[in-house]
Write a protein that holds these residues in place. Structure first.
Motif, short mmCIF file in Angstrom:
data_model
loop_
_atom_site.label_atom_id
_atom_site.label_comp_id
_atom_site.label_asym_id
_atom_site.label_seq_id
_atom_site.Cartn_x
_atom_site.Cartn_y
_atom_site.Cartn_z
N UNK A 119 0.82 -1.20 0.00
CA UNK A 119 0.00 0.00 0.00
C UNK A 119 0.87 1.26 0.00
N UNK A 120 0.47 2.22 -0.86
CA UNK A 120 1.22 3.47 -0.94
C UNK A 120 1.22 4.21 0.39
N UNK A 121 0.13 4.13 1.13
CA UNK A 121 0.04 4.83 2.41
C UNK A 121 1.07 4.30 3.41
N UNK A 122 1.34 2.99 3.36
CA UNK A 122 2.33 2.40 4.27
C UNK A 122 3.74 2.84 3.89
N UNK A 123 4.00 2.92 2.58
CA UNK A 123 5.31 3.38 2.11
C UNK A 123 5.54 4.81 2.55
N UNK A 124 4.52 5.64 2.43
CA UNK A 124 4.62 7.04 2.84
C UNK A 124 4.89 7.15 4.34
N UNK A 125 4.17 6.37 5.13
CA UNK A 125 4.30 6.46 6.58
C UNK A 125 5.67 5.98 7.07
N UNK A 126 6.17 4.90 6.44
CA UNK A 126 7.43 4.31 6.91
C UNK A 126 8.67 5.00 6.34
N UNK A 127 8.60 5.45 5.09
CA UNK A 127 9.81 5.94 4.43
C UNK A 127 9.74 7.38 3.94
N UNK A 128 8.57 7.99 4.00
CA UNK A 128 8.44 9.38 3.61
C UNK A 128 8.06 9.60 2.16
N UNK A 129 7.78 10.84 1.82
CA UNK A 129 7.26 11.18 0.49
C UNK A 129 8.30 10.99 -0.62
N UNK A 130 9.59 11.19 -0.30
CA UNK A 130 10.62 11.04 -1.34
C UNK A 130 10.64 9.62 -1.90
N UNK A 131 10.58 8.63 -1.02
CA UNK A 131 10.56 7.23 -1.47
C UNK A 131 9.27 6.93 -2.21
N UNK A 132 8.15 7.45 -1.71
CA UNK A 132 6.87 7.20 -2.38
C UNK A 132 6.89 7.76 -3.79
N UNK A 133 7.40 8.97 -3.97
CA UNK A 133 7.45 9.59 -5.29
C UNK A 133 8.32 8.77 -6.25
N UNK A 134 9.35 8.14 -5.72
CA UNK A 134 10.26 7.36 -6.57
C UNK A 134 9.65 6.03 -7.02
N UNK A 135 8.85 5.40 -6.15
CA UNK A 135 8.40 4.03 -6.46
C UNK A 135 6.91 3.91 -6.77
N UNK A 136 6.16 5.01 -6.70
CA UNK A 136 4.72 4.95 -6.97
C UNK A 136 4.46 4.90 -8.48
N UNK A 137 3.43 4.14 -8.85
CA UNK A 137 2.98 4.08 -10.23
C UNK A 137 1.47 4.26 -10.27
#
Length: 272
Positions: A192-210
């Motif tokens: 889930x994108x929300x879990x990635x955001x919470x654990x690693x922050x927006x920078x990681x989410x922006x890099x790996x989200x599709x």
């Protein structure tokens, strides 16, 4: 459950018949497409045969994913729209996400060996026979073979689905047959994108989200963004003409699905 059903499908030659039907319908579709192109007809309907053939233009886009993700993140909707490309996460990050992952779905794959390999090539005589048929006759032959193919495909998929819970796969993930092997596979794990955001922050989410392109229509209807905003992060790299050959029943089902989607988007637009 056992794998007896899927094994019988293979051993009794039904799987081979399915593969041959797939190749014959593919060739006939190409011949019908060429005949229709010569007639310069974008759309042709053979009402009595219950078949329609149509050329449609299809745009291919190239996306700048990070620019797009950064824009959606600034609107606060990226976690709601995105799926995660796990290949862009590190092994350490994947371990941290284990407790939040959605397991993959099991499915059975059949892999033929040397003795099970199927030669699907259509003979020259059969190809020339198809080639010399009048267009309407080509369509009729295609329809009859297509109906048979679809019926066998449904049986094959049903057997594959039932085999997932087979007792034999409790002992081993791979079962050997004379003609090849059956193996139990799983689709990729989802995050889930929300879990990635919470654990690693927006920078990681922006890099790996599709982003699923269909999501744009939904969020545009809700008033969160404008479809014209996509021009900031995508460009057309090709326009292809694709040919669709289907039964009128399949086209009607496709139309109903599209109408339902448009109706939902209209409702969302009114609520925004």
């Amino acid at each position: 459950m056992t794998v007896s059903g899927i094994k019988d499908f293979i051993i009794n030659g039904v799987y081979k018949e399915l593969k041959l039907l797939e190749e014959k319908t593919r060739i006939l579709k190409l011949l019908i497409r060429d005949d229709q192109a010569v007639l310069e007809r974008k759309r042709m309907v053979w009402t009595r045969l219950g078949v329609v053939g149509q050329f449609q233009s299809h745009k291919l886009f190239e996306y700048d994913h990070e620019v797009l993700n950064d824009y959606l993140n600034s609107l606060g909707i990226l976690p709601k729209m995105a799926s995660i490309d796990s290949n862009l996460l590190t092994n350490e990050q994947l371990l941290d996400l284990e407790g939040y992952s959605t397991p993959g779905i099991g499915y059975v794959r059949y892999t033929p060996n040397f003795w099970g390999k199927i030669d699907c090539r259509v003979s020259s005589d059969k190809y020339n026979y198809y080639l010399t048929l009048p267009l309407r006759n080509k369509v009729k032959v295609w329809r009859d073979l297509f109906i048979k193919k679809e019926a066998l495909c449904k049986i094959w998929e049903k057997e594959r689905l039932q085999a997932v819970t087979a007792e034999e796969f409790q002992q081993a993930k791979k079962i050997s047959l004379y003609s090849g092997s059956l193996s139990l596979q799983t689709t990729p794990i989802k995050y889930q994108a929300a879990h990635v955001l919470r654990l690693f922050g927006s920078k990681t989410l922006i890099q790996c989200a599709r982003i699923e392109v269909e999501k744009f229509d939904e969020y545009a209807a809700r008033g969160y963004l404008k479809l014209s905003d996509l021009s900031l992060c995508r460009k057309i790299i090709d326009v292809q003409e694709r040919y669709y050959l289907m039964t009128l029943q399949a086209e009607e089902e496709k139309r109903k699905h599209w109408d339902l989607r448009l109706s939902r988007l209209s409702e969302l637009s009114q609520l925004s």
